[in-house]
Design a protein around this motif. Structure first.
Motif, PDB file in Angstrom:
ATOM      1  N   SER A 214       4.933   1.725  -0.217  1.00 32.07           N
ATOM      2  CA  SER A 214       5.403   0.341  -0.400  1.00 32.07           C
ATOM      3  C   SER A 214       4.929  -0.206  -1.750  1.00 32.07           C
ATOM      4  O   SER A 214       5.610  -1.025  -2.364  1.00 32.07           O
ATOM      5  CB  SER A 214       4.891  -0.560   0.727  1.00 32.07           C
TER       6      SER A 214
ATOM      7  N   THR B 156       0.182  -3.139   8.291  1.00 30.67           N
ATOM      8  CA  THR B 156      -0.914  -2.597   7.479  1.00 30.67           C
ATOM      9  C   THR B 156      -2.015  -3.650   7.297  1.00 30.67           C
ATOM     10  O   THR B 156      -1.767  -4.761   6.819  1.00 30.67           O
ATOM     11  CB  THR B 156      -0.356  -2.114   6.126  1.00 30.67           C
TER      12      THR B 156
ATOM     13  N   GLN C 270      13.471  -0.515   0.846  1.00 35.58           N
ATOM     14  CA  GLN C 270      12.672  -1.553   0.164  1.00 35.58           C
ATOM     15  C   GLN C 270      13.205  -1.787  -1.249  1.00 35.58           C
ATOM     16  O   GLN C 270      13.371  -2.924  -1.700  1.00 35.58           O
ATOM     17  CB  GLN C 270      11.198  -1.107   0.085  1.00 35.58           C
TER      18      GLN C 270
ATOM     19  N   GLU D 115       1.128  14.465   0.150  1.00 37.76           N
ATOM     20  CA  GLU D 115       0.995  14.055   1.553  1.00 37.76           C
ATOM     21  C   GLU D 115       1.314  15.196   2.512  1.00 37.76           C
ATOM     22  O   GLU D 115       0.616  15.384   3.499  1.00 37.76           O
ATOM     23  CB  GLU D 115       1.996  12.931   1.873  1.00 37.76           C
TER      24      GLU D 115
ATOM     25  N   SER E 284       6.895   8.449   4.057  1.00 36.82           N
ATOM     26  CA  SER E 284       7.986   7.467   4.028  1.00 36.82           C
ATOM     27  C   SER E 284       9.119   7.925   3.102  1.00 36.82           C
ATOM     28  O   SER E 284       8.867   8.365   1.982  1.00 36.82           O
ATOM     29  CB  SER E 284       7.411   6.142   3.533  1.00 36.82           C
TER      30      SER E 284
ATOM     31  N   VAL F 254       5.768  10.711   9.014  1.00 37.34           N
ATOM     32  CA  VAL F 254       4.650   9.958   8.423  1.00 37.34           C
ATOM     33  C   VAL F 254       4.905   9.688   6.936  1.00 37.34           C
ATOM     34  O   VAL F 254       4.601   8.614   6.428  1.00 37.34           O
ATOM     35  CB  VAL F 254       3.308  10.690   8.684  1.00 37.34           C
TER      36      VAL F 254
ATOM     37  N   ILE G 114       5.148  -6.154   0.796  1.00 37.76           N
ATOM     38  CA  ILE G 114       6.090  -5.101   1.208  1.00 37.76           C
ATOM     39  C   ILE G 114       5.374  -4.168   2.185  1.00 37.76           C
ATOM     40  O   ILE G 114       4.267  -3.705   1.907  1.00 37.76           O
ATOM     41  CB  ILE G 114       6.577  -4.281  -0.010  1.00 37.76           C
ATOM     42  N   SER G 115       6.018  -3.908   3.299  1.00 41.54           N
ATOM     43  CA  SER G 115       5.405  -3.008   4.285  1.00 41.54           C
ATOM     44  C   SER G 115       6.475  -2.453   5.212  1.00 41.54           C
ATOM     45  O   SER G 115       7.270  -3.216   5.767  1.00 41.54           O
ATOM     46  CB  SER G 115       4.360  -3.782   5.098  1.00 41.54           C
ATOM     47  N   GLN G 116       6.499  -1.147   5.376  1.00 40.93           N
ATOM     48  CA  GLN G 116       7.423  -0.537   6.335  1.00 40.93           C
ATOM     49  C   GLN G 116       7.068  -1.013   7.736  1.00 40.93           C
ATOM     50  O   GLN G 116       7.889  -1.566   8.445  1.00 40.93           O
ATOM     51  CB  GLN G 116       7.322   0.994   6.233  1.00 40.93           C
ATOM     52  N   SER G 117       5.798  -0.789   8.110  1.00 40.29           N
ATOM     53  CA  SER G 117       5.382  -1.044   9.498  1.00 40.29           C
ATOM     54  C   SER G 117       5.228  -2.521   9.808  1.00 40.29           C
ATOM     55  O   SER G 117       5.359  -2.936  10.954  1.00 40.29           O
ATOM     56  CB  SER G 117       4.044  -0.358   9.759  1.00 40.29           C
ATOM     57  N   GLY G 118       4.907  -3.298   8.787  1.00 41.34           N
ATOM     58  CA  GLY G 118       4.595  -4.717   9.025  1.00 41.34           C
ATOM     59  C   GLY G 118       3.242  -4.904   9.676  1.00 41.34           C
ATOM     60  O   GLY G 118       2.918  -5.996  10.150  1.00 41.34           O
TER      61      GLY G 118
ATOM     62  N   CYS H 280       0.865  -1.184   0.000  1.00 41.55           N
ATOM     63  CA  CYS H 280       0.000   0.000   0.000  1.00 41.55           C
ATOM     64  C   CYS H 280       0.905   1.238   0.000  1.00 41.55           C
ATOM     65  O   CYS H 280       2.023   1.185   0.513  1.00 41.55           O
ATOM     66  CB  CYS H 280      -0.851   0.067   1.268  1.00 41.55           C
ATOM     67  N   GLY H 281       0.387   2.332  -0.512  1.00 46.71           N
ATOM     68  CA  GLY H 281       1.091   3.621  -0.434  1.00 46.71           C
ATOM     69  C   GLY H 281       2.478   3.544  -1.043  1.00 46.71           C
ATOM     70  O   GLY H 281       2.689   2.998  -2.141  1.00 46.71           O
TER      71      GLY H 281
ATOM     72  N   LYS I 166       0.874   6.866  10.168  1.00 53.92           N
ATOM     73  CA  LYS I 166       1.973   6.090   9.599  1.00 53.92           C
ATOM     74  C   LYS I 166       1.637   4.610   9.472  1.00 53.92           C
ATOM     75  O   LYS I 166       2.022   3.952   8.528  1.00 53.92           O
ATOM     76  CB  LYS I 166       3.202   6.255  10.496  1.00 53.92           C
TER      77      LYS I 166
HETATM   78  C1  G6P Z   1       0.465   4.850   5.261  1.00 59.10           C
HETATM   79  C2  G6P Z   1       1.756   5.627   5.412  1.00 59.10           C
HETATM   80  C3  G6P Z   1       2.589   5.469   4.146  1.00 59.10           C
HETATM   81  C4  G6P Z   1       2.841   4.002   3.858  1.00 59.10           C
HETATM   82  C5  G6P Z   1       1.530   3.217   3.787  1.00 59.10           C
HETATM   83  C6  G6P Z   1       1.792   1.728   3.773  1.00 59.10           C
HETATM   84  O1  G6P Z   1      -0.324   5.436   4.295  1.00 59.10           O
HETATM   85  O2  G6P Z   1       1.491   6.997   5.655  1.00 59.10           O
HETATM   86  O3  G6P Z   1       3.834   6.127   4.319  1.00 59.10           O
HETATM   87  O4  G6P Z   1       3.515   3.884   2.644  1.00 59.10           O
HETATM   88  O5  G6P Z   1       0.731   3.477   4.947  1.00 59.10           O
HETATM   89  O6  G6P Z   1       2.366   1.354   5.008  1.00 59.10           O
HETATM   90  P1  G6P Z   1       3.355   0.156   5.213  1.00 59.10           P
HETATM   91  O7  G6P Z   1       3.741   0.257   6.666  1.00 59.10           O
HETATM   92  O8  G6P Z   1       2.571  -1.087   4.924  1.00 59.10           O
HETATM   93  O9  G6P Z   1       4.501   0.322   4.313  1.00 59.10           O
END
Ligand code: G6P
Length: 611
Positions: free
Chosen positions: A306, A355, A410, A491, A403, A401, A349-353, A303-304, A606
């Motif tokens: 990622s 989503t 990534q 954003e 990324s 917030v 793919i996810s920054q936060s793990g 998402c976003g 985020k």
């Molecule tokens: C939110 C954040 C974005 C991020 C997206 C996906 O919208 O503001 O920066 O790219 O979520 O999040 P993830 O943690 O799954 O990469």
């Protein structure tokens, strides 16, 4: 979405919780609240940020050594004082903080209303706390049993911490779908949505799993499932420094994170590229490599930002590994009955793990029998725990917030994967492989060089700070970069911006071009360069203003564009990592010059743990 923090020990709970909330504010900042237990229960909440809560509280409360706090990203009910957490039950027996969504709250509300319950807020959370109270008072049972029974009736996602007035020395925490970490100190416990509020006190943590319930006293923690089966807590050691989650002299986290990229990219490839630069080793994929090498199709979901990294991954994997790749928004994939074959490889793919849509898409792929790999940044988060194998990005905590360093980390992992699979599948020679590896190793220094253009980019930003629309154009690898550049700008600056494949401009966006339209063209010297030159001419012919990202020494585009930002020469395989940096800085400076809050843009959060 929403940050929760709680403390039970002998420190001043107020200080621990307020500081913890500030660290978690990136998860939501619509309202904040805190509840402390001393001889009595003190409950404060306020619309706005944690600093607004502090102003509202005024003199710092003292005495409480147990408490809970919350910073909210609104789902049910507008951001106001009534909807702020913590929520107390009607008869005041229970107080709760919650991250997630109770999906059957309407049904539960009607049932409770029939039994005389009345509600003060529009939130799903207030229904849950009253359900707990109702079960508790009806059954003459302990608070823990009431919480567990209530949770068996709930459909949805939650990370909660509950206090019961009758048991004021105990916190009850539970998780399903929303993350919760417990910090284990010396006769003290911390609970939070992620480890950032905990790390200054302890590195020993327990990551709760779905359906876990923790009963936390000062000297004792017991862990069980909702169904009352005892669990052995698994204490892990966290590898996180306080320094990594502070601004370290930068004005904003976003700027710090942009400037950290030479290091974060290096951290992501270090240890994965052999010392002689002849091979790549991705430890997390070792077991599954034979299956990956034979894959006929890879589906990448995210998402976003990622999702933008996934698009770069598609181009890289198709070109170097010659495996067919599809890229899907997790939210679309999960609901559109996609075709998933058992021998497909899904990469999440996810920054936060954390989503929610990405997690749901992973579960769907697993149900269909596919193997799922993760590319995540937050160690111990849900996605790495739910995937079959994966690679951590090692970018370090990303607090802004919008990324930035997570995206480049990534893309770094995807680039390593593309090179490795390319070699394993014999699509590239050893000589070319080594050349590509050396290109990757050179990236951090090249980014250092781009960062030297910061002042110049600031000057350009000043010219465009009042623009109302922006167009970003790129071809090939630079199309996803155009999307990412446009996303960064909208954003944090709230300027409308669109990313487009440069050639598609003539099928629509060209109608928007006039003398007021800034067009950012990502045009490093690659094999589509001549085509991009034509696109620049098309923009100029309509009096558009061109800001071009070009390779050092470029003369052709330089002679046509209004403003030029140079990036060092590099192989196409790593150029996206370079080209995105000026776009991050451009968005940052424009947002700042417009007086926007770059680290906490309006309406965003985020970690999106709701669908
Ligand atoms: C939110 C954040 C974005 C991020 C997206 C996906 O919208 O503001 O920066 O790219 O979520 O999040 P993830 O943690 O799954 O990469």
């Amino acid at each position: 979405m929403c940050g929760i923090v709680a403390y039970n020990g002998s420190r001043d709970a107020y200080g621990v919780i307020i500081n913890g909330l500030k660290r978690l504010e990136y998860r939501g900042y619509d309202s904040a609240g805190i509840c402390l237990v001393d001889n009595d229960v003190m409950l404060y909440k306020q619309k706005g940020k944690v600093s607004d809560l502090e102003k509202h509280i005024g003199t710092r409360p003292t005495g409480g050594t147990i408490g809970i706090g919350h910073t909210r990203w609104a789902t049910h009910g507008e951001p106001n004082n009534e909807n702020a957490h913590p929520h107390a039950s009607m008869n005041g027996k229970f107080i709760i903080i919650h991250n997630g969504i109770i999906e059957n709250y309407g049904h539960l509300k009607t049932k409770l209303e029939r039994r005389g319950y009345r509600f003060e807020s529009d939130t799903d959370t207030e229904i849950l706390v009253n359900l707990i109270e109702y079960i508790y008072q009806k059954g003459n049972i302990t608070a823990e049993i009431a919480v567990r029974l209530a949770l068996t009736k709930v459909v949805g996602a939650y990370g909660i911490v509950v206090i019961c007035r009758d048991e004021p020395d105990t916190l009850i925490a539970a998780r399903k779908g929303s993350p919760l970490v417990i910090g284990v100190g010396e006769k003290e416990y911390f609970v939070a949505s992620d480890a950032t509020p905990i790390v200054e006190f302890t590195n020993s943590v327990i990551f709760l799993n779905d359906n876990d319930v923790a009963i936390i006293k000062k000297n004792e923690l017991s862990l069980k499932t909702i169904m009352n089966e005892a669990l052995e807590p698994r204490i892990q050691t966290l590898d996180l420094d306080l320094e990594e989650i502070e601004k370290n002299g930068f004005d904003h986290f976003m700027l710090k994170e942009i400037f950290e990229q030479p290091r974060s990219i290096g951290d992501t490839f270090r240890g994965r590229i052999s010392a002689d630069h002849k091979s790549i080793h991705l430890g997390g994929l070792f077991e599954v490599l034979p299956r990956l090498v034979k894959a006929k199709r890879i589906i990448i979901i995210g998402c976003g930002t990622s999702w933008h990294a996934a698009l770069v991954g598609e181009y890289l994997l198709e070109e170097f590994a010659r495996i067919s790749v599809e890229v899907e928004y997790a939210s679309e994939f999960r609901y559109r009955n996609p075709i998933i074959h058992k021998d497909d490889i899904i990469i999440a793919i996810s920054q936060s793990g954390e989503t929610a849509d990405t997690l749901a898409a992973i579960r769907l792929a697993h149900e269909a029998g596919a193997m799922v790999l993760g590319i995540c940044n937050v160690v111990g988060s849900s996605i790495p725990r739910e995937t079959d194998a994966g690679v951590y990005t090692h970018a370090g905590p990303e607090i802004g917030v919008a990324s930035t360093k997570a995206f480049t980390a990534q893309v770094t992992v995807l680039t390593l994967m593309a090179m490795l699979l390319g070699r394993e599948r014999n699509n590239i020679t050893q000589q070319r492989y080594e050349l590509l590896i050396s290109e990757m190793v050179a990236v951090p220094l090249k980014i250092e060089k781009i960062l030297e253009s910061n002042e110049k980019i600031k000057e350009i930003s000043n010219i465009f700070k009042d623009a109302t629309n922006f167009l970003y154009l790129g071809r090939g690898y630079f199309f996803p970069v155009a999307l990412e550049g446009a996303l960064k700008l909208k954003e944090i600056s709230y300027i409308h911006a669109e990313g487009y494949p440069a050639a598609e401009m003539k099928h629509g966006p060209i109608a928007l071009i006039d003398k007021n339209m800034p067009v950012v063209v990502i045009a490093p010297h690659d094999n589509s360069y001549d085509k991009v030159v034509s696109n620049v001419q098309e923009v100029k012919a309509r009096k558009g203003i061109v800001i071009a990202i070009v390779t050092e020494g470029d003369e052709v585009i330089k002679s046509m564009a209004d403003h030029v930002i140079e990036i060092p020469k590099a192989s196409e395989i790593v150029e996206t990592l370079l080209a995105v940096i000026p776009l991050q800085l451009l968005a940052y400076h424009i947002a700042l010059l417009r007086g926007c809050n770059v680290d906490q843009p309006r309406n965003l959060a985020k970690s999106v743990t709701v669908e």
